[in-house]
Design a protein around this motif. Structure first.
Motif, PDB file in Angstrom:
ATOM      1  N   GLY B 122      45.951  29.103  34.404  1.00 55.53           N
ATOM      2  CA  GLY B 122      44.774  27.923  34.694  1.00 55.53           C
ATOM      3  C   GLY B 122      43.770  27.843  34.244  1.00 55.53           C
ATOM      4  O   GLY B 122      43.125  27.131  35.367  1.00 55.53           O
ATOM      5  N   LEU B 261      31.328  43.070  33.578  1.00 56.37           N
ATOM      6  CA  LEU B 261      33.017  42.171  33.845  1.00 56.37           C
ATOM      7  C   LEU B 261      33.988  42.633  33.443  1.00 56.37           C
ATOM      8  O   LEU B 261      34.594  42.355  34.780  1.00 56.37           O
ATOM      9  N   ASN B 264      35.500  44.621  36.406  1.00 48.99           N
ATOM     10  CA  ASN B 264      35.189  43.375  38.283  1.00 48.99           C
ATOM     11  C   ASN B 264      36.320  42.702  37.763  1.00 48.99           C
ATOM     12  O   ASN B 264      35.516  41.454  38.582  1.00 48.99           O
ATOM     13  N   PRO B 266      39.439  41.890  38.848  1.00 47.97           N
ATOM     14  CA  PRO B 266      40.182  41.721  39.943  1.00 47.97           C
ATOM     15  C   PRO B 266      41.647  42.066  39.525  1.00 47.97           C
ATOM     16  O   PRO B 266      42.088  41.157  39.042  1.00 47.97           O
ATOM     17  N   TYR B 269      43.874  38.663  38.118  1.00 50.24           N
ATOM     18  CA  TYR B 269      43.597  37.327  37.181  1.00 50.24           C
ATOM     19  C   TYR B 269      42.648  38.380  35.725  1.00 50.24           C
ATOM     20  O   TYR B 269      43.226  39.397  35.150  1.00 50.24           O
ATOM     21  N   ASP B 283      32.706  33.736  28.164  1.00 50.40           N
ATOM     22  CA  ASP B 283      33.153  33.664  29.064  1.00 50.40           C
ATOM     23  C   ASP B 283      34.392  32.664  29.962  1.00 50.40           C
ATOM     24  O   ASP B 283      33.800  31.582  30.297  1.00 50.40           O
ATOM     25  N   PHE B 284      35.499  32.877  30.019  1.00 49.01           N
ATOM     26  CA  PHE B 284      36.408  32.415  30.943  1.00 49.01           C
ATOM     27  C   PHE B 284      37.203  33.328  31.400  1.00 49.01           C
ATOM     28  O   PHE B 284      37.799  34.010  31.008  1.00 49.01           O
ATOM     29  N   PHE B 285      37.536  32.659  33.020  1.00 46.02           N
ATOM     30  CA  PHE B 285      37.904  33.566  34.446  1.00 46.02           C
ATOM     31  C   PHE B 285      38.572  33.098  35.149  1.00 46.02           C
ATOM     32  O   PHE B 285      37.952  31.201  35.149  1.00 46.02           O
ATOM     33  N   GLY B 286      39.352  33.440  35.417  1.00 46.11           N
ATOM     34  CA  GLY B 286      39.949  32.835  37.088  1.00 46.11           C
ATOM     35  C   GLY B 286      41.616  33.488  36.360  1.00 46.11           C
ATOM     36  O   GLY B 286      41.782  34.758  36.321  1.00 46.11           O
ATOM     37  N   GLN B 287      42.154  32.678  37.285  1.00 44.65           N
ATOM     38  CA  GLN B 287      44.045  33.379  37.621  1.00 44.65           C
ATOM     39  C   GLN B 287      45.046  33.088  36.018  1.00 44.65           C
ATOM     40  O   GLN B 287      44.786  32.346  35.849  1.00 44.65           O
ATOM     41  N   PRO B 293      48.760  27.290  39.775  1.00 46.86           N
ATOM     42  CA  PRO B 293      47.419  27.245  38.536  1.00 46.86           C
ATOM     43  C   PRO B 293      48.015  27.027  36.980  1.00 46.86           C
ATOM     44  O   PRO B 293      47.150  26.342  36.538  1.00 46.86           O
TER      45      PRO B 293
END
Lengths: 403, 403
Positions: B122, B261, B264, B266, B269, B283-287, B293
């Motif tokens: 996603g 980062l 952390n 979790p 992700y 930075d690209f972060f997510g599920q 997603p």
């Protein structure tokens, strides 16, 4: 394409540098003008102090407004749109008020008004929100929208430093301005949340006087430590929901369990989440400020115009009602005065100087806080995360009942 | 637009549900076919077992390949492109090998081949990378690309559970498959890193046999605790750099300081970062996984095709040389055998069962690890973050010198 840059501060310089240095050169982009104040030395040949020279230049296609503030940014943006220039801005303060006016003017004159960098800096948040809206209804937006306040809260908790010490450090690093009130009083968050809600709900949220906004000016190291002992980090949050043609909206310090994404958003990073009816939760995370990430977002808007990539079209003409009662939350309130009586309808319990207030409407809590502040101008409050607080698993177990 | 979905597993079902439920209905999207296996009950009227029926249907515009695996996905994608259908897939295994072939076929037949959901689920990572490439050279890509292995490492460290316990739990939750090797042996990360490098460097990285890939199959709770005592969390990382027409590429467990980062990030992700020459780090972060997603990312590709929004064009024809010596790193190696002699050129120091190896070329370390594993098939290694390790600030201060 020829670009005029209004203002030569952090964002203006960043845009200028990327256009000069990066691959965009191969894309035939160049800077035609840089608007600076009359008394500024014109160190670059592109510099001018005449907005009319810029908007009347037939060769200039795009105006990047990087002045900040309301006026003259507002008038210059309108003037540029009326002269058939596309306009791009990172200026959240002016968009929060005039988004519909700018958007209408852009439509009327057949040009684009793009503003990706205004919320979330280098995070493609506006675009992410607009993409979600292509396929879904967005019901909730919530997040850490302001890098400066996040830096302050993160440093306080990490280094056991006082608010004043960290604020001074942030000012030294250039993260906070000489007058930090927009950042620490929640005004910057309110602007960004306003822009996000305008897009998400297709509304025109201009009158924000009634909206509940509470910042972090009064937070102490003792507050941070108290929350931490109970398993929480505190973050300054902007949050809005909609349902049944009503919406709520709040900016306030909020507690998050130590292992949550929000609690682990460090330094000057931002974390913004949306909730779609069908697609569920999407998180957007990254550096919410800084010269290059923000300038990069501006350049992306420039290239979208060049490549004729339309952003989502909104009229901002839907009518929705702000409801101060729509959301209830638990709050921790720190006050020297005895505020139990003010809050007695909401089953207050007390530990030390902190009252835990149960399931009070958000708008009501902010109203009462204004009353409390008249007696104790150092008072502070923070909401607890809404769906996670049940009395059974609350970390706040040792409260005394308030008589 | 009419969409055929090949396969009706997690991604296929997600796409079907979003098209049925969300606002996309107002966009005139509908599902024309769902390809299922011959022996499957045809519970929906759109279901068929004939790929020819689908590719020969003049009314079907887009084929969404959601079968997974290499064949027949590879043949079906080619067939669809050759019949003038746009193709969208989330199948990283097949793209990692055939990206250039698919892209060439799409160009030849004047259709689109989009694959946003293949890396980062996603997270709009492919798009973020492509946008960065519009204006800059991307020199480094690094991150947590695999949700399952991240879930396992996160749970081990958070709940003090063994690898086997957490893997069983992940399988129960549907995060890990019955055969988990793609996730825990780094193959899934390698596929995603390969796709990212192909795009970033415009290369066609097909032969991955020589590339260093080491997974987390051998990690123990003792390893996790040992790293944690020294201030680190361990994450499975994919990483690539380029310079001077050479590139390196590695998949390996890597240590990160507790406040970073990466440490952390979790649950399941993902966190993927790129470094641009001019624009710096994004930075690209997510599920990185999950039905909705991932399906959302597929639908976004569908809408980009509908709205005629081109993605970045790449030929994947640049020639670059993989260098196993380009990057040096410090490593921690846990082995029961005495491996000091194998590594003696790299100033090994020892604490308990762990050797700290200094500034060894990444490719060399992986070669030696293959030798070590022949003696001790339970051996494990992790690299230390590259630019953060100086002997002066290393948390590993109590090592004994290896004679």
């Amino acid at each position: 394409m020829k670009i005029a840059i209004l203002g030569f501060g952090t964002v203006g310089k960043g845009v200028y540098e990327i256009v000069k240095k990066a691959n965009v050169q191969t894309q035939n982009l160049s800077v035609s003008h840089i608007l600076v104040r009359k008394n500024k030395p014109r160190v670059l040949k592109e510099m001018t102090d005449s907005i009319d020279e810029i908007v009347n230049d037939q060769e200039t296609d795009i105006v990047v407004e990087a002045l900040g503030g309301i006026e003259p940014a507002h008038q210059y943006i309108l003037k540029a749109l009326e002269h058939g220039k596309h306009v791009i801005t990172a200026n959240k303060a002016v968009i929060a008020i005039y988004l519909k006016q700018f958007s209408d003017a852009a439509n009327k004159h057949g040009v684009k008004f793009y503003f990706e960098a205004s919320v979330g800096g280098g995070i493609p948040w506006i675009q992410g929100l607009e993409k979600a809206l292509r396929i879904d209804t967005v019901n909730t937006i919530s997040g850490i929208f302001n890098g400066t306040s996040n830096f302050i809260l993160d440093q306080m908790s990490r280094n056991e430093e006082s608010f004043d010490e960290v604020l001074a450090e942030a000012q030294k690093l250039g993260y906070a301005e000489a007058d930090p009130s927009a950042d620490i009083d929640g005004i910057d968050v309110a602007n960004k949340l306003c822009i996000s809600a305008d897009i998400a709900y297709n509304i025109n949220l201009q009158d924000r006087k009634k909206l509940p906004i509470f910042g972090i000016r009064n937070i102490t190291l003792e507050d941070v430590d108290f929350f931490s002992q109970h398993g929480y980090a505190v973050k300054l949050i902007g949050r809005t929901h909609q349902a049944d043609n009503k919406f709520d909206y709040v900016v306030e310090p909020t507690l998050f369990a130590h292992h949550s994404l929000e609690a682990n958003t460090p330094d000057n990073y931002n974390l913004i989440s949306l909730n779609g009816e069908t697609i569920g939760k999407l998180d957007f995370f990254g550096q919410g400020a800084g010269m290059l990430p923000t300038a990069n977002a501006v350049i992306q808007d420039i290239l979208d115009i060049k490549e004729d990539k339309d952003h989502l079209k909104r009229n901002f003409d839907k009518k929705m009602i702000y409801s101060s009662e729509m959301t209830k939350a638990d709050y921790l309130v720190r006050a020297n005065a005895d505020v139990g009586s003010l809050l007695k309808e909401y089953s207050p319990t007390k530990e030390g100087n902190y009252y835990l207030i149960h399931q009070i409407p958000v708008g009501k809590m902010h109203q009462i806080m204004q009353v409390i502040l008249k007696d104790d101008d150092s008072a502070f409050m923070a909401s607890l995360p809404q769906d996670k607080i049940k009395s059974s698993d609350s970390h706040l177990s040792k409260q005394e009942a308030v008589a």
